[in-house]
Every structure is written in C-alpha cells, then in structure tokens.
Motif scaffolding. Structure first.
Motif, PDB file in Angstrom:
ATOM      1  N   ARG A  97       0.821  -1.196   0.000  1.00 20.27           N
ATOM      2  CA  ARG A  97       0.000   0.000   0.000  1.00 20.27           C
ATOM      3  C   ARG A  97       0.863   1.258   0.000  1.00 20.27           C
ATOM      4  O   ARG A  97       0.521   2.262  -0.621  1.00 20.27           O
ATOM      5  N   SER A 100       1.973   2.306  -3.393  1.00 20.69           N
ATOM      6  CA  SER A 100       0.921   2.672  -4.345  1.00 20.69           C
ATOM      7  C   SER A 100      -0.083   3.582  -3.649  1.00 20.69           C
ATOM      8  O   SER A 100       0.061   3.918  -2.486  1.00 20.69           O
ATOM      9  N   ASN A 101      -1.098   3.946  -4.375  1.00 18.48           N
ATOM     10  CA  ASN A 101      -2.150   4.780  -3.804  1.00 18.48           C
ATOM     11  C   ASN A 101      -3.294   3.911  -3.276  1.00 18.48           C
ATOM     12  O   ASN A 101      -4.464   4.178  -3.524  1.00 18.48           O
ATOM     13  N   ARG A 102      -2.939   2.875  -2.547  1.00 15.39           N
ATOM     14  CA  ARG A 102      -3.938   1.948  -2.010  1.00 15.39           C
ATOM     15  C   ARG A 102      -4.109   2.170  -0.506  1.00 15.39           C
ATOM     16  O   ARG A 102      -3.146   2.441   0.196  1.00 15.39           O
ATOM     17  N   ILE A 103      -5.341   2.010  -0.051  1.00 14.01           N
ATOM     18  CA  ILE A 103      -5.624   2.122   1.371  1.00 14.01           C
ATOM     19  C   ILE A 103      -6.716   1.117   1.718  1.00 14.01           C
ATOM     20  O   ILE A 103      -7.596   0.834   0.896  1.00 14.01           O
ATOM     21  N   LEU A 127      -9.589  12.662  -4.189  1.00 15.28           N
ATOM     22  CA  LEU A 127      -8.336  11.940  -4.414  1.00 15.28           C
ATOM     23  C   LEU A 127      -8.581  10.897  -5.500  1.00 15.28           C
ATOM     24  O   LEU A 127      -8.774   9.714  -5.230  1.00 15.28           O
ATOM     25  N   ASP A 129      -6.957   9.213  -7.741  1.00 18.77           N
ATOM     26  CA  ASP A 129      -6.120   8.054  -8.018  1.00 18.77           C
ATOM     27  C   ASP A 129      -6.046   7.061  -6.855  1.00 18.77           C
ATOM     28  O   ASP A 129      -5.306   6.086  -6.923  1.00 18.77           O
ATOM     29  N   THR A 130      -6.792   7.330  -5.806  1.00 14.98           N
ATOM     30  CA  THR A 130      -6.720   6.457  -4.625  1.00 14.98           C
ATOM     31  C   THR A 130      -7.614   5.239  -4.803  1.00 14.98           C
ATOM     32  O   THR A 130      -8.779   5.355  -5.201  1.00 14.98           O
ATOM     33  N   TRP A 294       2.566   6.605   5.614  1.00 15.78           N
ATOM     34  CA  TRP A 294       2.602   6.846   4.183  1.00 15.78           C
ATOM     35  C   TRP A 294       1.585   7.901   3.763  1.00 15.78           C
ATOM     36  O   TRP A 294       0.517   8.037   4.348  1.00 15.78           O
ATOM     37  N   VAL A 296      -0.613   8.488   1.272  1.00 16.31           N
ATOM     38  CA  VAL A 296      -1.993   8.286   0.856  1.00 16.31           C
ATOM     39  C   VAL A 296      -2.914   8.104   2.059  1.00 16.31           C
ATOM     40  O   VAL A 296      -4.043   8.623   2.078  1.00 16.31           O
ATOM     41  N   SER A 299      -3.504  11.452   3.516  1.00 18.73           N
ATOM     42  CA  SER A 299      -4.378  12.263   2.659  1.00 18.73           C
ATOM     43  C   SER A 299      -5.839  11.864   2.839  1.00 18.73           C
ATOM     44  O   SER A 299      -6.727  12.719   2.933  1.00 18.73           O
ATOM     45  N   VAL A 300      -6.089  10.553   2.881  1.00 18.68           N
ATOM     46  CA  VAL A 300      -7.462  10.079   3.063  1.00 18.68           C
ATOM     47  C   VAL A 300      -7.978  10.504   4.434  1.00 18.68           C
ATOM     48  O   VAL A 300      -9.124  10.950   4.573  1.00 18.68           O
TER      49      VAL A 300
END
Length: 316
Positions: A97, A100-103, A127, A129-130, A294, A296, A299-300
């Motif tokens: 994660r 990448s932009n994974r959550i 966001l 690309d998340t 991280w 992303v 940001s979330v």
C-alpha cells in the motif's frame, strides 16, 4: 497460500491456526466453529495436517481433546510462528500500500450499506487516483483489523459520551456524523402490531448480545420498552440488513440505523415507530492508529477529518 517451512514440512498459516484452535478450545466442534467450518470438514483438515507432517498431534481418546506431549512442547513455538507469519503478511500488505495509492478501510456492517459509500464517494471526488479496499465487519472485528494493521482506518458507530474500546493513547478519532437507532415495522401490518401492543406484548428482532447493536438494544432500548409493553424476541440475527428485511415482512419490530431504513420509510414500506417506541442517538466515527507512515493514508484521513468538519458546520 501463506506458508512457512518447518523441519522439512511446509506449514501453512491456516494449519497453525487450526492446531491452536483445538489447543485453546479443547474441542474439535468448538474449534471448527471458531474456524468457520463444519466439524466433519475441520476433522478432515486436521487429519490432512497430520498426514502431511507425518505425526499425530492430538490425543482423541480423552475428553476434552488434548495435545499429545510432543505437540504440547511445541505449542508456544506454533503460536509464535503463527503470529510471526500474520505480522509478515500484514507488513507485506502495508508495504504494497505504501508503494501505491492503495488504502484499506474497515467499516461496521450497518455503515457499509448506508453511510460509508458516501464517505468513499467524497474521498474519490477529492483523491481521484486512490484505490480503497473496503472490508465489512462487526465492531470488534473492525478494531482487530485496525490493531493488526490489516486496515488503515475503521469507520464505526459509537455511543455519545462513551469511548471506543481502544485507548485514545493509541488511536485518534474523528466524528464524521450522526445516525439514530429507530424502531421500524411493516407499514401494511401496523394495525395488527398495535393490537398486540395494546394486549401487552411487542414482537421484536433481537441482535446477539456480543455485537454492538445487541448491546445497545439490551442496555438502552429494551429497559424503556419494558415500561410500555413486554418485548418478545421473534428472531435473532447479527446482520442489520437481515433485521431490516424481517421488519419489512412483519416478523417483528427491528431497531436499525435510520440511514439504513430511510428509503424504505420514505416509500411507505416501513413505518417509523419512533413516536411511540424509544430511539437512541449514534455517532459515526473514523478511527486510526497514531503514526501512519505513508502519504496516501494521511491524505485520506485529512479528507475524512475535513468531511467531519463540514458535517459539524452544517449541524451548527
């Protein structure tokens, strides 16, 4: 399949957990229930484990089932290996994660089908690309996933004035919004329900005592109902959607989040009985462990906190 190699045998994580389940419960039946298998399927799997390893692990002649001495000597090692492998898998997933932009987000079941999609829509709009992996679970499972770092954020209910089960020294919480637990019933059958209520009984849908809504019902709703009538459980389910559907067909009154029942109330399928029966306010919260490393995830989280601020501003 995750596995470790131990003394020439490939030990899968699920095998280690199977062995520990029997050791901790002392019963193949209880271990099978814990592992979400039938007893016959679980027994076959244990036999397969023993065949693959080449040794017997359990003394089946004794009740409760006990580990054979050679297995008992290795119990701590088995538990350590299982924990190490779980942590390894969690670290690998977290690393993926981070790259990448994974959550990953855990959501309480009732919220997964009502408010959580709106929260994810807000995140997606800001966001683009998340990629979000959403896991639906009960309250305890949401916190277990959070503590084991299998998810980054949990979206769960909380009672106003009460704390989450994890100390605030380890987590931060944002109150996103509010909901209300409301009593609903088949709108076409309220005359019959009123007659039963007048006769001194109220059929209702129960939740198991170990789940969040079951605890709210037992502690805060039913004591007030008993001042009005005798509550009679007609069915029990841990699934809020199932409780809703049982109310739709008139099995009993179900206390469900208003966000879940809103559409059925609006189209006349369900009657909201809040004017007669007790309700209870719920907070919708987002929770995460301190120290997310991280971007992303941060940001979330910032978007969720911003959404919480918007909700509070609208309420004010």
């Amino acid at each position: 399949m995750q596995m470790l190699h131990i003394r020439g045998a490939a030990m899968r994580l699920e095998w280690l957990e199977d062995i520990l389940a029997v050791a901790e419960t002392g019963s193949f039946q209880e271990a099978a229930e814990r592992r979400r298998l039938t007893q016959s399927a679980f027994s076959r799997r244990v036999q397969h484990i023993e065949e693959q390893i080449g040794v017997d692990l359990f003394d089946r002649s004794r009740k409760p089932v006990q580990l054979l001495p050679t297995t008992a000597e290795q119990r701590d090692q088995i538990a350590k290996l299982a924990n190490d492998l779980r942590q390894l898998v969690a670290d690998l997933r977290r690393g993926a994660r981070m790259a990448s932009n994974r959550i990953a987000i855990a959501s309480q079941h009732a919220l997964t089908t009502s408010l959580t999609p709106l929260i994810l829509k807000h995140i997606d709009a800001r966001l683009h690309d998340t990629y979000v992996r959403l896991r639906s679970a009960n309250l305890d499972e949401c916190f277990a996933l959070l503590l084991s770092r299998q998810v980054d954020i949990a979206i769960v209910y909380r009672l106003p004035g009460e704390d989450h089960p994890i100390s605030d020294r380890f987590v931060e919480t944002a109150t996103i919004g509010s909901d209300r637990l409301v009593p609903v019933f088949d709108a076409s059958a309220t005359d019959g329900l009123n007659a039963r209520f007048a006769a001194g009984e109220l059929p209702y849908i129960a939740f198991p005592s170990e789940v969040f809504l079951g605890q709210v019902l037992e502690r805060l709703i039913l004591p007030k109902v008993r001042n009005l009538s005798r509550p009679i459980p007609k069915a029990e389910t841990a699934l809020t959607l199932a409780a809703l559907e049982l109310a739709v067909v008139g099995v009993g009154v179900a206390w469900v989040p208003h966000s879940l029942a809103r559409a059925r109330i609006a189209d006349g399928t369900l009657a909201d009985l809040s004017a007669t029966l007790p309700t209870y306010q719920l907070e919708v919260t987002a929770v995460r462990l301190f120290g997310s490393p991280w971007p992303v995830a941060n940001s979330v989280w910032s978007e969720i906190v911003a959404l919480a601020g918007q909700e509070q501003g609208a309420a004010g």
